[in-house]
Scaffold this motif. Structure first.
Motif, PDB file in Angstrom:
ATOM      1  N   GLN A 197       0.783  -1.227   0.000  1.00 24.79           N
ATOM      2  CA  GLN A 197       0.000   0.000   0.000  1.00 24.79           C
ATOM      3  C   GLN A 197       0.823   1.289   0.000  1.00 24.79           C
ATOM      4  N   PRO A 198       1.838   1.425   0.840  1.00 23.80           N
ATOM      5  CA  PRO A 198       2.607   2.680   0.774  1.00 23.80           C
ATOM      6  C   PRO A 198       3.177   2.940  -0.614  1.00 23.80           C
ATOM      7  N   GLU A 199       3.714   1.896  -1.227  1.00 20.48           N
ATOM      8  CA  GLU A 199       4.277   2.028  -2.568  1.00 20.48           C
ATOM      9  C   GLU A 199       3.188   2.328  -3.588  1.00 20.48           C
ATOM     10  N   LEU A 200       2.063   1.623  -3.491  1.00 17.13           N
ATOM     11  CA  LEU A 200       0.971   1.842  -4.434  1.00 17.13           C
ATOM     12  C   LEU A 200       0.439   3.268  -4.366  1.00 17.13           C
ATOM     13  N   LYS A 201       0.343   3.824  -3.172  1.00 12.31           N
ATOM     14  CA  LYS A 201      -0.154   5.194  -3.025  1.00 12.31           C
ATOM     15  C   LYS A 201       0.713   6.173  -3.803  1.00 12.31           C
ATOM     16  N   ILE A 202       2.029   5.977  -3.737  1.00 10.39           N
ATOM     17  CA  ILE A 202       2.955   6.857  -4.461  1.00 10.39           C
ATOM     18  C   ILE A 202       2.746   6.704  -5.959  1.00 10.39           C
ATOM     19  N   PHE A 203       2.646   5.457  -6.409  1.00 10.95           N
ATOM     20  CA  PHE A 203       2.458   5.214  -7.836  1.00 10.95           C
ATOM     21  C   PHE A 203       1.106   5.749  -8.313  1.00 10.95           C
ATOM     22  N   GLN A 204       0.075   5.562  -7.513  1.00  7.91           N
ATOM     23  CA  GLN A 204      -1.246   6.051  -7.907  1.00  7.91           C
ATOM     24  C   GLN A 204      -1.252   7.567  -8.060  1.00  7.91           C
TER      25      GLN A 204
END
Length: 353
Positions: A127-134
């Motif tokens: 999730q932390p990584e996905l938030k940045i990518f999103q």
């Protein structure tokens, strides 16, 4: 004249010519000629600037292995973006930092397309990584991908991009990779620098009673006991690799199961050279072959199935030749650089760019 900025996550050598054939088309740029698949681009009225990664010792290793994106490459091009009509990034490493900056600044022009070979963030669900990518990908105009399974990742985690994502099969230069007039030598060949299931292949081959040699090209070091008829080379130049492919009885590509494109370049290059290929049945291979017709699929992590398929081709050399001939035809009909260029061009047209 449409101006395109093309960012790639590998080194591109600028050379006067490629008469010696020591580089494949994605790895060199000749002054005055178009780069790679842009030579086959339907619209000839384009100008393409290619920028590879900006390599500073030590820091480049941090970018590649820890950050997993290229900062210096982005900083090099940011001041000049407005001179282009389109930005294309090949791979997330060359895309994400630029996309993040543009999203932070609220910039969407010129449009930015990603040719996504790694499911953006490796298909991870952190999730932390996905938030940045999103956040970063809000500035991206569209995605082009080479493996159909990647669409699920976009649908779940990047729904705002899913409708602007297009599957385009990868393609190879069928003239550079073509059958050679060599006699087959008594070896089979396996190739790969990462994402290979060497354990299954070596365990399977070790159970076969044969004087045929298994040559493996790619891994720097294998912590696996090797039989005397198994040899490993960490790297060979592409010209020598083509010779090794041409002289092999057939090719084996043991893939690990990942939700994104990997291994299909080696697969398609071998097929283009008229070789039968035994390849693991994964998301990355099933879009490109028909089992038993132009390749042979093997079950994932299945030593016995790998052993059976290798023995089968060793015992049926005429079938290996026929599958190799079919493989060459499949490349010519569906998976050339021209097919890929036309597919990318049509996807960009659909995105109304």
């Amino acid at each position: 004249m449409k101006k395109i900025l093309f960012l790639v996550n590998w080194e591109v050598k600028k050379i006067p010519d490629n008469k010696s054939n020591f580089l494949q088309s994605s790895n060199y740029l000749i002054n005055g000629e178009k780069y790679w698949f842009f030579k086959r681009w339907p619209d000839k009225n384009i100008e393409v600037d290619v920028v590879d990664f900006f390599k500073i010792p030590f820091f480049h290793e941090i970018e590649k292995k820890i950050l997993r994106f290229y900062i210096l490459q982005t900083l090099k091009v940011v001041p000049f973006l407005n001179k282009y009509d389109l930005i294309m990034s090949h791979g997330g490493q060359s895309a994400i930092f630029l996309a993040f900056i543009r999203s932070f600044l609220g910039i969407k022009d010129p449009p930015h397309i990603i040719i996504d070979v790694g499911a953006l963030n490796g298909g991870r669900n952190s999730q932390p990584e996905l938030k940045i990518f999103q956040f970063a990908l809000r500035s991206v105009s569209g995605i082009i991908y080479h493996v159909k399974a990647q669409k699920k990742h976009y649908d779940i985690h990047f729904p705002f991009l899913a409708a602007r994502s297009y599957y385009v099969p990868f393609g190879v230069d069928e003239q550079y990779f073509k059958p050679k007039e060599y006699s087959h030598e008594n070896y089979i060949l396996s190739i790969g620098y990462k994402n290979r299931d060497w354990e299954t292949l070596i365990a399977a081959f070790s159970r076969i009673k044969t004087d045929t040699v298994l040559k493996i090209v790619g891994p720097k070091k294998l912590k696996i006991r090797l039989e005397p008829n198994i040899c490993v080379k960490p790297y060979v130049p592409i010209k020598l690799l083509k010779e090794l492919i041409a002289k092999a009885k057939f090719i084996v590509i043991p893939l690990v199961n990942l939700p994104y494109a990997h291994g299909q370049m080696t697969l398609l290059q071998s097929m283009a050279m008229g070789k039968a290929v035994i390849v693991t049945n994964t998301a990355s291979s099933v879009d490109y072959v028909k089992d038993g017709e132009d390749a042979i699929l093997v079950k994932r992590n299945d030593v016995q199935d790998m052993k059976n398929k290798i023995e089968f081709l060793l015992n049926n050399p005429d079938l290996a030749i026929r599958i190799g001939e079919n493989a060459r035809k499949s490349i010519q009909n569906k998976f050339t650089e021209k097919h890929m260029a036309e597919g990318i061009y049509e996807a960009i047209k659909k995105l109304e760019i």
